[in-house]
Write a protein that holds these residues in place. Structure first.
Motif, PDB file in Angstrom:
ATOM      1  N   LEU A   1       0.659  -0.909   0.286  1.00 38.21           N
ATOM      2  CA  LEU A   1       0.192  -0.015   0.542  1.00 38.21           C
ATOM      3  C   LEU A   1       0.689   1.398   0.160  1.00 38.21           C
ATOM      4  O   LEU A   1       0.611   2.420  -0.777  1.00 38.21           O
ATOM      5  N   GLY A   2       2.368   1.185   0.616  1.00 37.11           N
ATOM      6  CA  GLY A   2       2.971   2.462   0.450  1.00 37.11           C
ATOM      7  C   GLY A   2       2.247   3.595   1.553  1.00 37.11           C
ATOM      8  O   GLY A   2       2.511   4.314   0.947  1.00 37.11           O
ATOM      9  N   ILE A   3       1.450   3.109   2.345  1.00 37.33           N
ATOM     10  CA  ILE A   3       0.754   3.961   3.400  1.00 37.33           C
ATOM     11  C   ILE A   3       1.637   4.071   4.550  1.00 37.33           C
ATOM     12  O   ILE A   3       1.834   3.425   5.693  1.00 37.33           O
ATOM     13  N   THR A   4       1.627   5.408   5.508  1.00 37.35           N
ATOM     14  CA  THR A   4       2.102   5.503   6.567  1.00 37.35           C
ATOM     15  C   THR A   4       1.544   5.603   7.245  1.00 37.35           C
ATOM     16  O   THR A   4      -0.336   5.836   7.199  1.00 37.35           O
ATOM     17  N   ILE A   5       1.356   6.007   8.924  1.00 37.51           N
ATOM     18  CA  ILE A   5       1.053   5.875   9.714  1.00 37.51           C
ATOM     19  C   ILE A   5      -0.718   6.986   9.665  1.00 37.51           C
ATOM     20  O   ILE A   5      -1.066   7.387  10.124  1.00 37.51           O
ATOM     21  N   GLN A   6       0.705   8.145   9.516  1.00 36.61           N
ATOM     22  CA  GLN A   6       0.519   9.622   9.646  1.00 36.61           C
ATOM     23  C   GLN A   6      -0.968   9.622   9.020  1.00 36.61           C
ATOM     24  O   GLN A   6      -1.571  10.648   8.919  1.00 36.61           O
ATOM     25  N   GLN A   7      -0.564   9.553   7.457  1.00 35.44           N
ATOM     26  CA  GLN A   7      -1.388   9.284   6.319  1.00 35.44           C
ATOM     27  C   GLN A   7      -3.060   8.408   6.817  1.00 35.44           C
ATOM     28  O   GLN A   7      -3.885   9.294   6.541  1.00 35.44           O
ATOM     29  N   THR A   8      -3.122   7.338   7.469  1.00 34.35           N
ATOM     30  CA  THR A   8      -4.058   6.874   7.851  1.00 34.35           C
ATOM     31  C   THR A   8      -4.908   7.493   8.625  1.00 34.35           C
ATOM     32  O   THR A   8      -5.309   8.000   8.142  1.00 34.35           O
ATOM     33  N   VAL A   9      -3.996   8.298   9.717  1.00 37.63           N
ATOM     34  CA  VAL A   9      -4.565   8.875  10.763  1.00 37.63           C
ATOM     35  C   VAL A   9      -5.281  10.548  10.041  1.00 37.63           C
ATOM     36  O   VAL A   9      -6.272  10.836  10.400  1.00 37.63           O
ATOM     37  N   ARG A  10      -4.664  10.830   9.140  1.00 34.84           N
ATOM     38  CA  ARG A  10      -4.593  12.251   8.292  1.00 34.84           C
ATOM     39  C   ARG A  10      -5.610  12.188   8.094  1.00 34.84           C
ATOM     40  O   ARG A  10      -7.510  12.953   7.924  1.00 34.84           O
ATOM     41  N   PHE A  11      -6.432  11.009   7.313  1.00 36.20           N
ATOM     42  CA  PHE A  11      -7.245  10.904   6.062  1.00 36.20           C
ATOM     43  C   PHE A  11      -8.749  10.508   7.092  1.00 36.20           C
ATOM     44  O   PHE A  11      -9.453  10.581   6.726  1.00 36.20           O
ATOM     45  N   GLY A  12      -8.292   9.777   7.686  1.00 41.45           N
ATOM     46  CA  GLY A  12      -9.721   8.848   8.726  1.00 41.45           C
ATOM     47  C   GLY A  12     -10.035  10.802   9.403  1.00 41.45           C
ATOM     48  O   GLY A  12     -11.729  10.182   9.397  1.00 41.45           O
ATOM     49  N   LEU A  13      -9.536  10.853  10.787  1.00 41.81           N
ATOM     50  CA  LEU A  13      -9.880  12.183  11.178  1.00 41.81           C
ATOM     51  C   LEU A  13     -10.527  13.315  10.286  1.00 41.81           C
ATOM     52  O   LEU A  13     -12.025  13.462  10.208  1.00 41.81           O
ATOM     53  N   ALA A  14      -9.556  13.542   9.430  1.00 43.44           N
ATOM     54  CA  ALA A  14     -10.564  14.772   8.002  1.00 43.44           C
ATOM     55  C   ALA A  14     -11.600  14.063   7.826  1.00 43.44           C
ATOM     56  O   ALA A  14     -12.349  15.064   8.081  1.00 43.44           O
ATOM     57  N   ARG A  15     -11.878  12.770   7.051  1.00 41.76           N
ATOM     58  CA  ARG A  15     -13.085  12.625   5.888  1.00 41.76           C
ATOM     59  C   ARG A  15     -14.044  12.035   7.312  1.00 41.76           C
ATOM     60  O   ARG A  15     -15.296  13.066   7.429  1.00 41.76           O
ATOM     61  N   GLY A  16     -13.884  12.068   8.356  1.00 42.80           N
ATOM     62  CA  GLY A  16     -14.803  11.660   9.790  1.00 42.80           C
ATOM     63  C   GLY A  16     -15.135  12.986  10.435  1.00 42.80           C
ATOM     64  O   GLY A  16     -16.282  12.675  10.096  1.00 42.80           O
ATOM     65  N   LEU A  17     -14.430  14.286  10.083  1.00 46.14           N
ATOM     66  CA  LEU A  17     -15.072  14.892  11.058  1.00 46.14           C
ATOM     67  C   LEU A  17     -15.475  15.979   9.812  1.00 46.14           C
ATOM     68  O   LEU A  17     -16.718  16.934   9.946  1.00 46.14           O
ATOM     69  N   PHE A  18     -15.330  15.925   8.178  1.00 45.69           N
ATOM     70  CA  PHE A  18     -15.918  16.437   7.584  1.00 45.69           C
ATOM     71  C   PHE A  18     -17.564  15.906   6.846  1.00 45.69           C
ATOM     72  O   PHE A  18     -19.074  16.185   6.778  1.00 45.69           O
ATOM     73  N   SER A  19     -17.408  14.266   7.266  1.00 43.82           N
ATOM     74  CA  SER A  19     -18.556  14.078   7.550  1.00 43.82           C
ATOM     75  C   SER A  19     -20.133  14.025   8.081  1.00 43.82           C
ATOM     76  O   SER A  19     -20.229  14.318   7.826  1.00 43.82           O
ATOM     77  N   ASN A  20     -19.254  13.949   9.004  1.00 44.63           N
ATOM     78  CA  ASN A  20     -20.873  14.494  10.813  1.00 44.63           C
ATOM     79  C   ASN A  20     -20.592  15.888  10.675  1.00 44.63           C
ATOM     80  O   ASN A  20     -21.698  15.945  11.860  1.00 44.63           O
ATOM     81  N   GLU A  21     -19.701  16.653  10.098  1.00 39.57           N
ATOM     82  CA  GLU A  21     -19.469  18.026  10.358  1.00 39.57           C
ATOM     83  C   GLU A  21     -19.821  18.931  12.046  1.00 39.57           C
ATOM     84  O   GLU A  21     -19.934  19.884  12.016  1.00 39.57           O
ATOM     85  N   ALA A  22     -19.716  17.826  13.032  1.00 40.80           N
ATOM     86  CA  ALA A  22     -19.624  18.306  13.943  1.00 40.80           C
ATOM     87  C   ALA A  22     -17.891  18.881  14.563  1.00 40.80           C
ATOM     88  O   ALA A  22     -17.409  18.986  14.429  1.00 40.80           O
ATOM     89  N   GLY A  23     -18.571  20.195  15.060  1.00 36.08           N
ATOM     90  CA  GLY A  23     -17.992  21.606  14.769  1.00 36.08           C
ATOM     91  C   GLY A  23     -17.537  22.610  13.713  1.00 36.08           C
ATOM     92  O   GLY A  23     -16.649  23.251  13.965  1.00 36.08           O
ATOM     93  N   LEU A  24     -18.088  21.826  12.875  1.00 29.10           N
ATOM     94  CA  LEU A  24     -18.297  23.374  11.358  1.00 29.10           C
ATOM     95  C   LEU A  24     -19.315  24.299  11.623  1.00 29.10           C
ATOM     96  O   LEU A  24     -18.736  25.052  11.116  1.00 29.10           O
ATOM     97  N   GLY A  25     -19.757  23.699  12.570  1.00 32.11           N
ATOM     98  CA  GLY A  25     -20.753  25.004  12.122  1.00 32.11           C
ATOM     99  C   GLY A  25     -22.062  24.844  12.096  1.00 32.11           C
ATOM    100  O   GLY A  25     -22.853  26.535  11.448  1.00 32.11           O
ATOM    101  N   SER A  26     -22.556  23.930  11.000  1.00 37.28           N
ATOM    102  CA  SER A  26     -23.585  24.001  10.705  1.00 37.28           C
ATOM    103  C   SER A  26     -24.873  23.548  10.364  1.00 37.28           C
ATOM    104  O   SER A  26     -25.642  24.009  10.882  1.00 37.28           O
ATOM    105  N   THR A  27     -24.837  21.987  11.454  1.00 39.04           N
ATOM    106  CA  THR A  27     -25.670  22.203  11.793  1.00 39.04           C
ATOM    107  C   THR A  27     -26.251  22.679  13.289  1.00 39.04           C
ATOM    108  O   THR A  27     -28.037  23.030  13.240  1.00 39.04           O
ATOM    109  N   PRO A  28     -25.154  23.567  14.186  1.00 36.82           N
ATOM    110  CA  PRO A  28     -26.602  24.125  15.112  1.00 36.82           C
ATOM    111  C   PRO A  28     -27.930  25.073  14.738  1.00 36.82           C
ATOM    112  O   PRO A  28     -28.319  25.015  14.974  1.00 36.82           O
ATOM    113  N   HIS A  29     -27.604  25.127  13.578  1.00 32.20           N
ATOM    114  CA  HIS A  29     -28.968  26.357  12.688  1.00 32.20           C
ATOM    115  C   HIS A  29     -29.861  25.349  12.636  1.00 32.20           C
ATOM    116  O   HIS A  29     -31.493  26.412  13.139  1.00 32.20           O
ATOM    117  N   SER A  30     -30.294  24.481  12.846  1.00 34.34           N
ATOM    118  CA  SER A  30     -31.265  23.267  12.903  1.00 34.34           C
ATOM    119  C   SER A  30     -31.491  23.204  14.083  1.00 34.34           C
ATOM    120  O   SER A  30     -32.842  23.392  14.570  1.00 34.34           O
TER     121      SER A  30
END
Length: 484
Positions: free
Chosen positions: A254-283
């Motif tokens: 795969l050629g994947i480092t632990i740093q890449q695994t953590v980065r992509f997992g956290l970034a996509r997870g945070l983006f998909s559920n939007e917690a902390g982005l400030g979008s969902t509080p409006h509803s």
């Protein structure tokens, strides 16, 4: 594109990962791990409310409608395409970090929801609220509030709807061979009809479509997992092993480092559920609930549905079906990430599977358009007021952006969305940190009322200084509870 990509990369790869995870961990500890004790009682109460068919007051949403609108925005292309990209780029272990981000994100979204409830306002008989309002009324910072509102209007109401309409056009065109122009026109008309109905129409649309959409996708995913049940245990193992030693998966190919695994997992997870982005509080701000904390508990359910159910379904479909190939390098796999999940459904359902996924993706994107527009409109009201002509003009702008978005390069639009949602998140994280003590006090107020056996209670949303004749001031700085 290079400038946008560079800024987005700095935001999401470094600043936001630490900021969003940091505030999530802080609030989890400060609120004494509400993920374990608060979610399921809130879910039970919400289900009872649905069964009893409790109706909200005019100008408000029911807690379930607010949750549905929130989930409508959370569940989009990120839950399918974004998750597949995370696995392709970070390996199966990215799923572990994605779930970890969601766990801490539940405490973050609780904080956003209760602050949105506390500092909401009423305009022309309708409630309105969100980060801009708790920045102005709670943090006393008009500049920060206006900066957030501007980035939210552009990021959600213009660029955001463009990326979702682009996903619908691409999915339908690929699965059914329908031309883009034929997709764009009816899509614009459907969205315009929903938006012209206002808050009531958006709430009713969300509460009907979102549960059906989510159940349909989860059921389809479960069927694929059952057909590949022999791969389930190895898939779970690959997630845990890949989270800490990604080189062990696929013999290091795969050629994947632990740093890449953590980065992509956290970034996509945070983006998909939007917690902390400030979008969902409006509803959540406009929910008709008896105490801000109750809506905070319901907000946590949204993250659970978005990540632990839908995103995890996508992960398991890709790994158990074999559409994710552990012997192909990350760079090669990332190029085909958009069709990974489609191949997973095709492996069991054939051509129907590809069409089924296209339909799911279209509904995910459609509900996100409606949810994101609603959030953007709250910020238009903050900046320009609630004049009907202003809101109608913004509806037209948003629908035009939606139509144009079907023809634009998807890579560029995604980079713009990443940029503006990242800029939204920055002031929101700062505000959540500063007002974290208030969040804890609101939860304590809820527990105090609950302990004393109050059946109904109401938190004082107004500024205490302006309402001394109505409310007494407590030592904590909170208003006294009002017994109905």
């Amino acid at each position: 594109m290079e400038i946008v990509n560079m800024v987005s990369k700095v935001l999401w790869d470094y600043i936001l990962i630490f900021g969003l995870m940091g505030i999530g961990i802080l609030m989890t500890i400060r609120l004494k791990f509400p993920q374990f004790s608060r979610v399921f009682p809130a879910l039970k109460k919400m289900i009872i409310g649905i069964i009893k068919k409790e109706k909200p007051e005019d100008g408000k949403m029911s807690p379930f409608q607010a949750l549905s609108t929130s989930v409508a925005a959370q569940v989009g292309t990120g839950n399918i395409v974004g998750v597949a990209t995370a696995i392709a780029s970070g390996g199966p272990g990215a799923a572990f970090w994605m779930l970890l981000a969601a766990f801490f994100g539940m405490a973050t979204i609780f904080s956003e929801a209760v602050l949105a409830q506390k500092y909401r306002e009423e305009q022309n008989g309708e409630l309105v609220g969100g980060p801009a309002y708790y920045m102005k009324n709670g943090l006393k910072s008009n500049r920060l509030a206006k900066f957030f509102a501007i980035t939210a209007v552009i990021g959600l109401g213009i660029v955001g709807v463009m990326v979702q309409s682009n996903s619908i056009a691409g999915a339908v065109n690929s699965a059914f061979g329908v031309s883009i122009i034929i997709i764009a026109i009816p899509l614009a008309l459907i969205v315009l009809k929903i938006l012209m109905g206002g808050m009531d129409s958006i709430g009713k649309f969300s509460e009907k479509v979102v549960p059906a959409m989510a159940l349909m996708y989860i059921l389809g995913s479960l069927i694929i997992i059952v057909f590949n049940i022999s791969n389930l245990v190895p898939a779970i193992k690959s997630i845990f092993i890949g989270a800490f030693t990604p080189q062990a998966i696929g013999g290091g190919a795969l050629g994947i480092t632990i740093q890449q695994t953590v980065r992509f997992g956290l970034a996509r997870g945070l983006f998909s559920n939007e917690a902390g982005l400030g979008s969902t509080p409006h509803s959540h701000a406009v929910a008709d609930t008896t105490h801000p904390a109750e809506q905070g508990f319901i907000a946590m359910i949204g993250v659970f549905i978005s990540t632990f159910l839908i995103c995890l379904s996508t992960v398991m479909v890709n790994i158990t079906s074999g559409s994710y190939n552990a012997t192909i390098s990350a760079s090669e796999m990332a190029e085909s990430a958009t069709v990974m999940t489609q191949n997973g459904f095709y492996s069991i359902f054939g051509n129907f599977g590809a069409m089924f996924l296209a339909i799911c993706l279209s509904f995910f994107s459609l509900t996100t358009i409606v949810g994101w527009y609603f959030f953007a409109e709250a910020n238009v009201k903050f900046l320009f007021g609630s004049k009907k002509s202003t809101l109608t003009f913004f509806k037209i702008i948003s629908v035009l952006a939606l139509s144009v978005g079907t023809f634009i390069n998807p890579t560029y639009i995604w980079q713009l969305v990443d940029l503006f949602t990242g800029l939204m998140a920055l002031p929101n994280i700062i505000t959540l940190f500063i007002l974290s003590r208030e969040v804890k006090e609101i939860l304590c107020d809820y527990d105090r009322c609950n302990k004393q056996g109050f059946i109904h209670w109401e938190y004082a949303y107004e500024n205490i200084e302006n309402n001394k004749q109505k409310h007494k001031k407590l030592k904590s700085g909170l208003s006294t509870t009002i017994i109905k």
